[in-house]
Design a protein around this motif. Sequence first.
Motif, mmCIF file in Angstrom:
data_model
loop_
_atom_site.group_PDB
_atom_site.id
_atom_site.type_symbol
_atom_site.label_atom_id
_atom_site.label_comp_id
_atom_site.label_asym_id
_atom_site.label_seq_id
_atom_site.Cartn_x
_atom_site.Cartn_y
_atom_site.Cartn_z
ATOM 1 N N TRP A 198 0.813 -1.218 0.000
ATOM 2 C CA TRP A 198 0.000 0.000 0.000
ATOM 3 C C TRP A 198 0.848 1.271 0.000
ATOM 4 O O TRP A 198 0.626 2.191 -0.785
ATOM 5 N N CYS A 199 1.844 1.290 0.873
ATOM 6 C CA CYS A 199 2.606 2.533 1.070
ATOM 7 C C CYS A 199 3.437 2.907 -0.144
ATOM 8 O O CYS A 199 3.756 4.083 -0.332
ATOM 9 N N THR A 200 3.764 1.930 -0.966
ATOM 10 C CA THR A 200 4.489 2.292 -2.191
ATOM 11 C C THR A 200 3.509 2.537 -3.345
ATOM 12 O O THR A 200 3.694 3.467 -4.127
ATOM 13 N N HIS B 215 0.210 3.369 -3.115
ATOM 14 C CA HIS B 215 -0.791 4.425 -2.872
ATOM 15 C C HIS B 215 -0.373 5.288 -1.681
ATOM 16 O O HIS B 215 -1.163 5.510 -0.762
ATOM 17 N N ARG B 216 0.847 5.778 -1.705
ATOM 18 C CA ARG B 216 1.387 6.444 -0.518
ATOM 19 C C ARG B 216 0.627 7.722 -0.158
ATOM 20 O O ARG B 216 0.676 8.178 0.983
ATOM 21 N N ASP B 217 -0.058 8.334 -1.137
ATOM 22 C CA ASP B 217 -0.796 9.565 -0.847
ATOM 23 C C ASP B 217 -2.177 9.290 -0.274
ATOM 24 O O ASP B 217 -2.882 10.212 0.121
#
Lengths: 489, 489
Positions: free
Chosen positions: B199-201, B203-205
């Motif tokens: 997720w953090c890579t 959809h980090r926003d």
Amino acid sequence: MDLEFNIESKKENSNSKEKENKLITDYSKFFSLRNTTPVQVTPIELKSFVVSKDYYQFGAGVPSHLFFPIKGLKFQFQYVDETIEIEEDNLGTLQQYSQLPGFPKLIEWLRELQKRYHGLDSYDTEGKEWDILLTTGSQQGLDVMFKVFLDRNDSLLTERYSYGGMFALSQPFGVNTIGIEMDDRGVIPDQLQYVLKNWCTLHRDKKFPKALYVIPHGQNPTGIIYDLERKREIYNICREWDLLIIEDDPHFFLQFENPMNEKGHRILEKSFLKIDTDDRVVRLDTFSKFLSSGIRMGIITCSKKLMPIFNLEVTCAIFHPSGLTQAMLEALFLRWGYEGFENHVKRVQDILIQKRKDAIENIEKHLKGLVTYRVPNSGLYLWLKLNNVDCSLTFIRDIVFPRNVLFGLGISHSPDRNVKSPYIRVTFSYLEKEDGDVAFKILGDCLRSLNGNNNIDQDKKTVSVNDKSSSSKPHQPLILQLQFHQQIR
Amino acid sequence: MDLEFNIESKKENSNSKEKENKLITDYSKFFSLRNTTPVQVTPIELKSFVVSKDYYQFGAGVPSHLFFPIKGLKFQFQYVDETIEIEEDNLGTLQQYSQLPGFPKLIEWLRELQKRYHGLDSYDTEGKEWDILLTTGSQQGLDVMFKVFLDRNDSLLTERYSYGGMFALSQPFGVNTIGIEMDDRGVIPDQLQYVLKNWCTLHRDKKFPKALYVIPHGQNPTGIIYDLERKREIYNICREWDLLIIEDDPHFFLQFENPMNEKGHRILEKSFLKIDTDDRVVRLDTFSKFLSSGIRMGIITCSKKLMPIFNLEVTCAIFHPSGLTQAMLEALFLRWGYEGFENHVKRVQDILIQKRKDAIENIEKHLKGLVTYRVPNSGLYLWLKLNNVDCSLTFIRDIVFPRNVLFGLGISHSPDRNVKSPYIRVTFSYLEKEDGDVAFKILGDCLRSLNGNNNIDQDKKTVSVNDKSSSSKPHQPLILQLQFHQQIR
């Protein structure tokens, strides 16, 4: 009081220069953040979502009419002799998805109703376009108002006492509601002006208000009517400060003491919509208070410019109100006609006169000197001040309700819950005289038990209305969710 | 495919240790900001708002029954010989405000229905309390889900193709919808796991998702069914990452090729609710797709712990669904009984088999080689890939619709609108064979006009599906509001 019967055209001030200057052509300054995130959809997609017989349309996600359970439907209505049978075609229509603003014949009939009562030109008159939209009652109208106009920490001006369901709605939306002091003609113009002029000092942590929410006839809970002069004063202040007016008017037809016209129908006050020259009024009507609340149907009426976003919000939330209800109202209104409708309104008003008389006889019998109130000339409510009680909530909860009597509570109608209210609201439309005789006697007994005893011994827990824990500090509201959860456990 | 008839108790995994560990007892981590701003109201005020015959109650803001217009109401229903007349008492009830979850007898009947189909224990079984709540259809169910769980910039996982009305709703709420790739058994578990793990890579926003939205049977638009094994895989991933599952299941009863039980009724797949051990499933049912859409009625089913907040949101938005619709359904279901209901479901399924057969005969006749599709065994839809078209929107808009034929458009079902979709959705339940013969022939002609001509002269504006301005770049969606405003002007 305005004595004209209001079928004239909305032409007041039409020659004034001010009108041209203040007409709202772009509502975006009033819009909420959610409303600036529009739904992305192309016109061809919009077409593909809805049932149409104009072309071969297999896009809409609709069931087959072969699934529909109702194959016959008959109504008997008040003041109509024959039974009305819904035709087969209409049975199909009411069981299938339909489109807003609502069933075409019903909408046409209601547009004409609004034209008659609010002095509107034909709804498609160039430059003066307005329209209506069906909702599942004014509560949904309010949900739409909050969604479209009000963000978290936005501010909404209200009357000092107002509709509890609106305050309840404002809380999850995180909207500040600020009550303006009233007299028996409604919000006091000087007070409104004062709050607006001094906003930055009085409410510096809150955003400047976008709208005034007002219940102009049979005001809830006070029962007062805004006369025309007062409406004009309020309206002009809203023009000056560029506020929208959300006119929530469930009791418009419940003005039961107005003078009558030659046909024996009471002449109703001009609404804010009727004096609106700037398209700044959004009007909410409902059938709940003079016809039926259970069927859940209301109307939004305003400038056609706002209709697309209201239509979108109602569609996204529920698609449309029940087809069964729409078909019923269509059958009823087309059969009654406008004269039948006016006759119904007159009968409702006459019932309210009788109901009010019954209630007041009981109050005079049991509560003389114990309460202060104004005899209402509209609406459903008596708004009673309990003379020797400073917090009606604790008094009713701890002393009256244990004796099986319950009334509405002042605090429910206050934008500020950190206060005590000595008021109760009595719905006289719902009150049977014999029941009132019992209930008001009990209320009287409870009040007398306090009389001359207002500074009762603080340690005596039996009379908790004045006991230290409840009334010596502002009422501390509990939280609905906690309460619900506690019930579950 | 699961062959058991699903009236057994929800006892799967009940002995596993995991169950105890993952049971959700506090939902506050899933709640939206609006839900952390609870409505302030005391229990005595709650009592004062609602009609009660248990004590003298004059607090509720209700009209007199003397105002009600309906004095007689008769229904004729499919598969019922006699006319059913609504009793006078019920006429009063349906025309007055009522309370959620809904009319008591209807609610009791529907609780039992949910018990039967979703393997639930009695709704008040200690430690396993669940309940239902009436809505005006699943669209309102979704409005409530978004209000309760999802803030602006929150994220919701969906299927790669899903219900257009949910995507439309997500936009004003400002919620990110992220589609997970599917195969013909539903969302692909590895893909779901991959998106969550990364997720953090990826959809980090965006905020980490709170829930997965899923349409498990007769999936909209693809028509596929999640089998039990796939459901378990998905469910376990949601446990692992602590996601709620919003099970929107309008086509549950439209599984028309499942094996039959000894009574000749088709055995329906186990729902996510049925395999839910953690109380992480909120299930939305609607009567729209197998009974009637126009009456506007649906059900939310979930842990009783969530009911107070759902109840509050529905109440604040509309009070309750139409009493007329509730009375109609109550009369219908009590007369049909569960066997009558199951017989109706069977007939609906049989109609769909015929409708699908008609549609497929026409497709094979007119579209052979031009489209790719999977024969659906549930739901209302055929999901056709147009073999030589890369953007169905421009193709249908510019070439097919001018010839009076319209289908659903792939882009309407995509969380990402900045892509082109070669798909169309055909509602076969609504398609008459003769009309399909005409419509699919026209579609075939239009497709053939492109065949072998895919890189048609870019200057030829007549075939705009491939012209530079429309399909050589991702489709640029227009804005609904602008469209509406343009219509007005």
